[in-house]
Design an enzyme around this catalytic site. Structure first.
Site, PDB file in Angstrom:
ATOM      1  N   ARG A 163       0.821  -1.212   0.000  1.00 48.54           N
ATOM      2  CA  ARG A 163       0.000   0.000   0.000  1.00 48.54           C
ATOM      3  C   ARG A 163       0.856   1.265   0.000  1.00 48.54           C
ATOM      4  NH1 ARG A 163      -4.781  -2.634   2.830  1.00 48.54           N
ATOM      5  NH2 ARG A 163      -6.541  -1.257   2.539  1.00 48.54           N
TER       6      ARG A 163
ATOM      7  N   ARG B  41     -21.550  -2.019   3.737  1.00 50.07           N
ATOM      8  CA  ARG B  41     -20.913  -3.324   3.868  1.00 50.07           C
ATOM      9  C   ARG B  41     -21.124  -3.891   5.269  1.00 50.07           C
ATOM     10  NH1 ARG B  41     -14.687  -4.301   2.299  1.00 50.07           N
ATOM     11  NH2 ARG B  41     -14.182  -2.901   4.022  1.00 50.07           N
TER      12      ARG B  41
ATOM     13  N   ARG C 152     -17.722  -3.014  10.153  1.00 49.55           N
ATOM     14  CA  ARG C 152     -16.352  -2.748  10.573  1.00 49.55           C
ATOM     15  C   ARG C 152     -16.255  -1.304  11.064  1.00 49.55           C
ATOM     16  NH1 ARG C 152     -12.489  -4.746   5.711  1.00 49.55           N
ATOM     17  NH2 ARG C 152     -11.468  -2.809   6.345  1.00 49.55           N
TER      18      ARG C 152
HETATM   19  P1  AMP Z   1      -8.318  -3.769   4.352  1.00 51.45           P
HETATM   20  O1  AMP Z   1      -9.089  -4.871   4.958  1.00 51.45           O
HETATM   21  O2  AMP Z   1      -7.355  -4.235   3.295  1.00 51.45           O
HETATM   22  O3  AMP Z   1      -9.185  -2.628   3.886  1.00 51.45           O
HETATM   23  O4  AMP Z   1      -7.394  -3.161   5.524  1.00 51.45           O
HETATM   24  C1  AMP Z   1      -7.965  -2.570   6.682  1.00 51.45           C
HETATM   25  C2  AMP Z   1      -6.957  -1.682   7.374  1.00 51.45           C
HETATM   26  O5  AMP Z   1      -5.820  -2.456   7.780  1.00 51.45           O
HETATM   27  C3  AMP Z   1      -6.370  -0.562   6.531  1.00 51.45           C
HETATM   28  O6  AMP Z   1      -7.216   0.566   6.469  1.00 51.45           O
HETATM   29  C4  AMP Z   1      -5.059  -0.297   7.274  1.00 51.45           C
HETATM   30  O7  AMP Z   1      -5.290   0.426   8.467  1.00 51.45           O
HETATM   31  C5  AMP Z   1      -4.628  -1.693   7.665  1.00 51.45           C
HETATM   32  N1  AMP Z   1      -3.799  -2.306   6.592  1.00 51.45           N
HETATM   33  C6  AMP Z   1      -4.088  -3.400   5.842  1.00 51.45           C
HETATM   34  N2  AMP Z   1      -3.108  -3.655   4.949  1.00 51.45           N
HETATM   35  C7  AMP Z   1      -2.168  -2.690   5.137  1.00 51.45           C
HETATM   36  C8  AMP Z   1      -0.930  -2.373   4.530  1.00 51.45           C
HETATM   37  N3  AMP Z   1      -0.451  -3.088   3.505  1.00 51.45           N
HETATM   38  N4  AMP Z   1      -0.247  -1.297   4.988  1.00 51.45           N
HETATM   39  C9  AMP Z   1      -0.707  -0.549   5.999  1.00 51.45           C
HETATM   40  N5  AMP Z   1      -1.874  -0.772   6.615  1.00 51.45           N
HETATM   41  C10 AMP Z   1      -2.611  -1.834   6.200  1.00 51.45           C
END
Ligand code: AMP
Length: 221
Positions: free
Chosen positions: A88, A127, A160
């Protein structure tokens, strides 16, 4: 097949990643899911990640990179992997490249799911996620058969913390600032395939399959 899925929050990365990984028989690695599992279990990692997640911010690079390094070393990745939600940031992408070089498994493709902002906000705020297995639903377009109950495992559905509207806007801002530059990063490496992500779940899956059957990039690992 070694893949990365990029796209704004709410692009449908998780849903599509699960389907595509299943079809290709490769490991689905979602950093967001790993964090949510750790929060549920009450681990130190979960406690640290939650602080950032609840604000819609990214977890620090060094924390995430360590987790992915560990996941990629797992037996389940021997047939290939699909990274969902990682990298990311450019620093994460550089670290990934180094890790993959070390283990001799280059990326085949990076799929970018394109979805307009208003669709993202609408999708995320509607969601609902299963507390038990992590499956996602949409209150209007993909509702569960029984209100509040997961079709797959019977678990409780919840919203969430980071899918509330103000947090969604913060996540989009983080995405724009830190993650969007990865589109050019991977385009320059000739790995990027772009797929419109605003169709139905089945339409988008088909579009991804088609995109993966085309173009250049490394194959055969
Ligand atoms: P997601 O389920 O992929 O939307 O991730 C939820 C949250 O987890 C994000 O908004 C970040 O706070 C954290 N997160 C997940 N993947 C990453 C990553 N590669 N780098 C930094 N934070 C992450």
């Amino acid at each position: 097949m070694n893949l990365v899925f990029l796209g704004p929050p709410g692009a449908g990365k998780g849903t599509q990643a699960e389907r595509i990984a299943g079809m290709y028989g490769i490991a689905h690695i979602s950093t967001g899911d790993i964090f949510r599992e750790n929060i549920k279990k009450g681990t130190e990692l979960g406690r640290k990640a939650k602080e950032y997640m609840d604000r819609g911010e990214l977890v620090p690079d060094e924390v995430v990179i360590g987790i992915v390094r560990e996941a990629l070393a797992g037996e389940s990745c021997s047939q290939g992997f699909l990274l969902d939600g990682f990298p990311r940031t450019v620093a994460q992408a550089d670290a990934l490249e180094e890790m993959l070089q070390e283990i001799g498994r280059p990326l085949d493709r990076v799929v970018n799911l394109n979805v307009p902002d208003q669709v993202v906000v609408e999708r995320l705020t509607a969601r609902r996620t299963c507390r038990n297995c992590g499956r996602n639903y949409h209150l209007a377009f993909n509702p569960p058969k029984v209100d509040g109950v997961c079709d797959a495992c019977g678990g409780e559905l919840y919203q969430r913390e980071d899918d509330r509207e103000d947090t969604v806007r913060a996540r989009l801002e983080e995405y724009r600032r830190k993650t969007q530059p990865l589109i050019d990063y991977y385009r320059d490496k000739g790995l990027l395939v772009e797929v419109p992500g605003d169709g139905s779940v089945d339409e988008v899956t088909r579009a991804i399959q088609e995109a993966l059957g085309q173009g250049h990039g490394h194959t055969g690992s």
